[in-house]
Scaffold this motif. Structure first.
Motif, PDB file in Angstrom:
ATOM      1  N   LEU A  14       0.791  -1.205   0.273  1.00  0.00           N
ATOM      2  CA  LEU A  14       0.197   0.111  -0.055  1.00  0.00           C
ATOM      3  C   LEU A  14       0.871   1.126   0.097  1.00  0.00           C
ATOM      4  O   LEU A  14       0.333   2.290  -0.193  1.00  0.00           O
ATOM      5  CB  LEU A  14      -1.004  -0.097   1.201  1.00  0.00           C
ATOM      6  CG  LEU A  14      -2.175  -0.853   1.203  1.00  0.00           C
ATOM      7  CD1 LEU A  14      -2.652  -1.115   2.702  1.00  0.00           C
ATOM      8  CD2 LEU A  14      -3.054  -0.543   0.159  1.00  0.00           C
ATOM      9  N   ILE A 194     -12.900   7.892  -1.242  1.00  0.00           N
ATOM     10  CA  ILE A 194     -12.193   6.952  -0.751  1.00  0.00           C
ATOM     11  C   ILE A 194     -12.755   5.678  -0.129  1.00  0.00           C
ATOM     12  O   ILE A 194     -12.243   4.562  -0.191  1.00  0.00           O
ATOM     13  CB  ILE A 194     -11.268   7.711   0.284  1.00  0.00           C
ATOM     14  CG1 ILE A 194     -10.264   8.693  -0.437  1.00  0.00           C
ATOM     15  CG2 ILE A 194     -10.322   6.853   1.098  1.00  0.00           C
ATOM     16  CD1 ILE A 194      -9.527   9.695   0.068  1.00  0.00           C
ATOM     17  N   SER A 197     -13.536   3.067  -2.436  1.00  0.00           N
ATOM     18  CA  SER A 197     -12.397   2.434  -3.065  1.00  0.00           C
ATOM     19  C   SER A 197     -12.033   1.527  -1.896  1.00  0.00           C
ATOM     20  O   SER A 197     -11.587   0.309  -2.232  1.00  0.00           O
ATOM     21  CB  SER A 197     -11.376   3.503  -3.157  1.00  0.00           C
ATOM     22  OG  SER A 197     -11.821   4.358  -4.364  1.00  0.00           O
ATOM     23  N   VAL A 198     -11.974   1.869  -0.629  1.00  0.00           N
ATOM     24  CA  VAL A 198     -11.559   1.185   0.434  1.00  0.00           C
ATOM     25  C   VAL A 198     -12.369  -0.377   0.347  1.00  0.00           C
ATOM     26  O   VAL A 198     -11.944  -1.250   0.680  1.00  0.00           O
ATOM     27  CB  VAL A 198     -11.424   1.732   1.621  1.00  0.00           C
ATOM     28  CG1 VAL A 198     -11.234   0.667   2.767  1.00  0.00           C
ATOM     29  CG2 VAL A 198     -10.153   2.743   1.601  1.00  0.00           C
ATOM     30  N   VAL A 201     -11.536  -2.629  -2.303  1.00  0.00           N
ATOM     31  CA  VAL A 201     -10.248  -3.323  -2.054  1.00  0.00           C
ATOM     32  C   VAL A 201     -10.283  -4.320  -1.134  1.00  0.00           C
ATOM     33  O   VAL A 201      -9.667  -5.328  -1.115  1.00  0.00           O
ATOM     34  CB  VAL A 201      -9.092  -2.209  -1.778  1.00  0.00           C
ATOM     35  CG1 VAL A 201      -7.898  -2.931  -1.295  1.00  0.00           C
ATOM     36  CG2 VAL A 201      -8.877  -1.169  -2.928  1.00  0.00           C
ATOM     37  N   MET A 202     -10.771  -4.035   0.010  1.00  0.00           N
ATOM     38  CA  MET A 202     -11.016  -5.081   1.427  1.00  0.00           C
ATOM     39  C   MET A 202     -11.912  -5.986   1.081  1.00  0.00           C
ATOM     40  O   MET A 202     -12.030  -7.083   1.854  1.00  0.00           O
ATOM     41  CB  MET A 202     -11.256  -4.129   2.518  1.00  0.00           C
ATOM     42  CG  MET A 202     -10.074  -3.194   2.834  1.00  0.00           C
ATOM     43  SD  MET A 202     -10.437  -2.318   4.346  1.00  0.00           S
ATOM     44  CE  MET A 202     -10.084  -3.759   5.462  1.00  0.00           C
TER      45      MET A 202
END
Length: 278
Positions: A14, A194, A197-198, A201-202
Motif C-alpha cells: 500500500l 475513498i 474504493s477501500v 479493495v477490502m
C-alpha cells in the motif's frame, strides 16, 4: 469488521498508492499551516478511534491491549485517547440550507423548464406560480425568503436579471474560496470516494461503482477540450440523478441510509520521466 490488519509484507504494497493519494493532502496541509507534528497528532487519534469502533469483536468489549496491537500505539496512550466516540460529520447550517434549496430548484418540475434547467424566478408570484419565495418556503419555513435572497446575492450564488427575477448562478453549484461550504464538501466527497474504493479493495468483490476514463500523452489543446466536454457530461448526469432522486423521495418512507453520486474531472501537465542510463 473484526479481522486483524494485514501483515507487514502485505501492508507494504500500500505504500506507493498511499503516497500518491496523500501527496495532494500534504500539499494542502502545508499550504494551510498544518505542520507534521499537528498531522501526526490527528492521525494518532484517528488510529485509536478506528481501531476502537471499526475493529471491535462482536459481543466483546474492545480492550486497550487489542487497540494497541492493532495500531502500534502504546497502551497508555491508547487509554488516554479512547472513548471520544466515533467522529460525527455535522453539516453546517448554511451548507444544509443552501444545498437543499439548490437541489430543489434543479429537480422540482415547478422550478425548471422543459429541458430541466432552473427557471429565472420572480421574487413573489400569485397563487401556485413558481417564485423564489415559493421555492424557499417549500424547503424551510424557518427562514424568510428575503433573508435567503440577500445572503445569496451577497455570496454570488444568485443574481437579478433585467426583469428583477432571481437567476441561479454557477457559483451555487460549486462553493468556492476555501470557506466553510467548500471545506465541508471537500471532506464529505473525498471521504465517500475513498470509502467506496477501500470497500472495494477490502471486500471479496467490488461493491461500489468506481471507474475513470483516462488518456495520457495528450496535447494541451486536446486535454482542455476533453475537460470542458467532460464537465458538460458530468453536469448532465448529476442533474438527471438529482431529478430522479428528488422524485423518488416524494414517496419514500424514510430511514437511516444515505446515498451519494459523485463525479470528478482532473488533468495536469506531467513532465516525461527521466530515462534510465544504460
Amino acid at each position: 469488521m473484526s479481522e486483524i490488519p494485514p501483515s507487514a509484507p502485505e501492508g507494504t504494497s500500500l505504500h506507493a498508492p498511499l503516497a500518491r493519494l496523500l501527496r495532494p493532502l500534504v500539499r494542502l496541509c502545508i499550504g494551510r499551516g498544518i505542520t507534521f507534528p499537528g498531522l501526526t497528532t490527528l492521525l494518532r487519534e484517528l488510529y485509536v478511534n478506528v481501531a476502537e469502533y471499526d475493529f471491535a469483536l462482536p459481543g466483546k468489549d474492545q480492550t486497550d491491549s487489542r487497540v494497541s496491537l492493532l495500531t502500534g500505539i502504546h497502551r497508555k496512550e491508547v487509554n488516554r485517547l479512547r472513548g471520544a466516540g466515533a467522529p460525527v460529520s455535522v453539516v453546517p447550517a448554511v451548507v444544509s440550507r443552501t444545498s437543499r434549496i439548490v437541489a430543489r430548484w434543479l429537480a422540482d418540475p415547478r422550478f425548471t423548464d422543459a429541458a430541466g434547467h432552473p427557471l429565472a424566478l420572480p421574487r413573489v408570484a400569485e397563487g401556485e406560480a413558481p417564485s423564489f419565495e415559493g421555492l424557499v418556503s417549500a424547503v424551510t419555513r424557518d427562514l424568510r425568503p428575503r433573508a435567503v435572497l440577500d445572503e445569496w446575492l451577497d455570496r454570488g450564488l444568485a443574481r437579478l436579471d433585467a426583469g428583477d427575477r432571481v437567476v441561479l448562478a454557477e457559483a451555487a453549484y460549486v462553493p468556492k474560496g476555501g470557506g466553510e461550504p467548500q471545506l465541508y464538501y471537500f471532506g464529505r466527497n473525498l471521504h465517500d470516494h475513498i470509502a467506496a474504493s477501500v470497500a472495494n479493495v477490502m471486500g471479496e468483490a467490488p461493491r461500489f461503482l468506481e471507474r475513470a476514463v483516462h488518456y495520457d500523452g495528450l496535447s494541451r489543446e486536446l486535454a482542455e477540450r476533453l475537460e470542458a466536454r467532460a464537465r458538460e457530461i458530468a453536469m448532465e448526469a448529476l442533474q438527471q440523478a438529482n431529478r430522479e432522486a428528488h422524485a423518488a423521495c416524494q414517496t419514500d418512507p424514510g430511514g437511516t441510509h444515505r446515498w451519494n453520486f459523485g463525479l470528478y474531472v482532473y488533468g495536469e501537465d506531467v513532465p516525461p520521466a527521466p530515462r534510465a542510463e544504460a
